[in-house]
Motif scaffolding. Structure first.
Motif, short mmCIF file in Angstrom:
data_model
loop_
_atom_site.label_atom_id
_atom_site.label_comp_id
_atom_site.label_asym_id
_atom_site.label_seq_id
_atom_site.Cartn_x
_atom_site.Cartn_y
_atom_site.Cartn_z
N LEU A 88 0.87 -1.27 -0.06
CA LEU A 88 -0.10 0.09 0.03
C LEU A 88 0.78 1.34 -0.01
O LEU A 88 0.35 2.44 -0.24
N GLY A 89 2.09 1.18 0.22
CA GLY A 89 3.17 2.34 0.31
C GLY A 89 4.35 2.13 1.16
O GLY A 89 4.77 0.88 1.30
N PRO A 90 5.11 2.98 1.33
CA PRO A 90 6.45 2.76 1.90
C PRO A 90 6.19 2.06 3.03
O PRO A 90 5.14 2.43 4.00
N TYR A 91 7.12 1.47 3.75
CA TYR A 91 7.20 0.82 4.98
C TYR A 91 7.07 2.13 5.96
O TYR A 91 7.57 2.93 5.90
N LYS A 92 6.37 1.98 6.94
CA LYS A 92 5.95 3.00 7.94
C LYS A 92 5.47 2.23 9.31
O LYS A 92 4.63 1.39 9.47
N GLY A 93 6.57 2.72 10.53
CA GLY A 93 6.17 2.15 11.66
C GLY A 93 7.18 2.54 12.65
O GLY A 93 8.39 2.98 12.25
N GLY A 94 7.13 2.70 13.71
CA GLY A 94 7.87 3.31 14.70
C GLY A 94 9.32 2.65 15.04
O GLY A 94 9.45 1.30 14.84
N LEU A 95 9.80 3.08 15.91
CA LEU A 95 11.18 2.59 16.56
C LEU A 95 10.92 2.52 18.00
O LEU A 95 10.75 3.60 18.55
N ARG A 96 11.22 1.50 18.62
CA ARG A 96 11.27 1.26 20.03
C ARG A 96 12.52 1.13 20.63
O ARG A 96 13.13 0.32 20.19
N PHE A 97 13.08 1.69 21.83
CA PHE A 97 13.99 1.61 22.49
C PHE A 97 13.56 1.14 23.96
O PHE A 97 13.17 1.88 24.77
N HIS A 98 13.89 -0.23 24.25
CA HIS A 98 13.64 -0.52 25.42
C HIS A 98 14.20 -1.71 25.73
O HIS A 98 14.35 -2.65 24.77
#
Length: 447
Positions: A88-98
């Motif tokens: 559906l489009g460019p990969y999109k999602g957050g970065l998690r530091f934990h």
């Protein structure tokens, strides 16, 4: 092959492949049972083996992040980027530091992100990433050097038309600023390569508030569908980070009363309603524990343990902390407290047993992939503003967010009705999102 046989065969394959990835296996299991009637009605999805294809990411990038501590010692962490689906489009999602970050958690989050992003109706695919880096006890300089080291490798794999990361747990405006600054040094000016940026360097108005606000807009629609209003409702909220703070702010703006906030050690109960300004000062400015809130607020009391053990009278609940924060026993307490509506601000905050318990007691659940889609929706609006070299006003973005959440609710509710699950928004969200992604995969040739 009929739908039932295909599902059984797919589950068998998944159980063998992902036995050591419990969070990922959980989200696959919870997803697949929803779409049986879709497969029965649309056998082309079976013919193209869409389920088994979509469960495997396009690629997984794993790399080390070596960085220098203030004392001169060299530290090292592991980082990942899961590029799951770009139909559906460019990969999109957050970065998690934990410290809890591992591949199973990132694959679960990335899989959910595919469908959450699809529900926004914006042209974005699904991905997720992060590192086991622990921000606690780290100086600004150490966090900056870590972010710069991480981006030195990550920049090889992202871009405005390829993969656009954002923030998540442990990654706020400060971290995004450091990450973007390093990208720009290495690759030049590409404003839309990462979202959640501070306003002066290309961020969007209302992005900080978007996930929390969106979760409240969604529960407002849930209530309206049952002939109720948000005004005067009593709410239990978990978390004290970005999502929880702005969910509380919007609840109170719309006339509801948020009674609680929580962190990893315990929770506060404030019968006068959580003081948002004080909560922001404690958590965002001074980065203190919630005990500091209770110390400064006469009406508040601090308790150790999970907020979902609290005995309170409430109408609605917004779990905004983390995955699997509510188990079956805690679900029973939620029911005992009188809660009838839940909007999931966090990703997969309910265990399968908790979900079953709540549904059996006629609690109306707004699932994460629909209810907390506001954050990624406004991230996509940030991308649009960056591309056009424009900046929209807070009110304009907030209105777009409100309209998107209304449309998501209508789409999810309609899909649940059409496929024989009236009122079950969990199944409705899975169905509506799956159909959109599966159709896009087939149109482009499943690959």
């Amino acid at each position: 092959m009929d739908a039932k046989t295909y599902i059984e065969e797919t589950k068998r394959i998944w159980q063998e492949k992902y036995v050591n990835e419990p969070e990922f296996m959980q989200t696959l299991d919870e997803f697949v049972d929803s779409i049986v009637p879709v497969l029965e009605r649309h056998p082309q999805y079976i013919d193209h083996n869409v389920l088994q294809v979509i469960a495997i990411p396009d690629r997984i990038i794993t790399f080390r992040v070596a960085w220098t501590a203030d004392d001169g010692s060299v530290q090292v962490n592991t980082a990942y980027r899961v590029q799951f689906n770009s139909d559906l489009g460019p990969y999109k999602g957050g970065l998690r530091f934990h410290p809890s970050v591992n591949l199973s958690i990132l694959k679960f989050l990335g899989f959910e992100q595919i469908f959450k992003n699809a529900l926004t109706s914006l042209p974005i695919g699904g991905g997720k990433g992060g590192s086991d880096f622990d921000l606690k006890g780290k100086s600004d300089g150490e966090i900056m050097r870590f972010c710069q080291s991480l981006m030195t490798e990550l920049q090889k794999h992202i871009g405005p038309d390829l993969d656009v990361p954002a923030g998540d747990i442990g990654v706020g405006a400060r971290e995004i600023g450091y990450l973007y600054g390093q990208y720009k040094r290495l690759r030049g000016f590409e404003n839309g390569v990462i979202t959640g940026k501070p306003l002066p360097i290309g961020g969007s108005q209302a992005r900080t508030q978007a996930t929390g606000y969106g979760a409240v807009y969604f529960i407002d629609k849930m209530l309206a569908d049952k002939g109720q209003e948000l005004a005067d409702k009593r709410a239990i909220v978990s978390g004290a980070g970005n999502v929880a703070i702005y969910a509380i702010e919007k609840l109170e703006e719309l006339g509801a009363k948020a009674l609680t906030a929580s962190d990893s050690n315990g929770y506060v109960v404030d019968e006068e309603g959580i003081d948002v300004a004080l909560l922001k000062e404690v958590k965002e400015v001074k980065r203190q524990r919630l005990t500091a809130y209770a110390d400064q607020r006469e009406s508040a009391r601090y308790y150790e343990g999970s907020v979902w053990h609290a005995e309170l009278t409430a109408d609605i609940a917004l779990p905004c902390a983390t995955q699997n924060e509510i188990d079956e026993q805690e679900a029973q307490q939620i029911v005992a407290n009188g809660v009838k509506f839940i909007s999931e601000g966090a990703n997969m905050p309910l265990t399968k047993a908790a979900t079953d318990e709540l549904l059996a007691k006629d609690v109306y659940i707004g699932p994460a992939k629909a209810a907390n889609a506001g954050g990624v929706a406004v991230s996509a609006l940030e991308m649009a503003q960056n591309s056009a070299r424009l900046r929209w006003s807070f009110d304009d973005v907030d209105q777009e967010l409100h309209d998107i959440m209304d449309a998501i609710y209508a789409n999810v509710s309609s899909a649940a009705e059409e496929y024989g699950f009236p009122g079950n928004l969990i199944k409705g969200a899975n169905i509506a999102a799956f159909i959109k992604v599966a159709d896009a995969m087939i149109m482009q040739g499943v690959h």
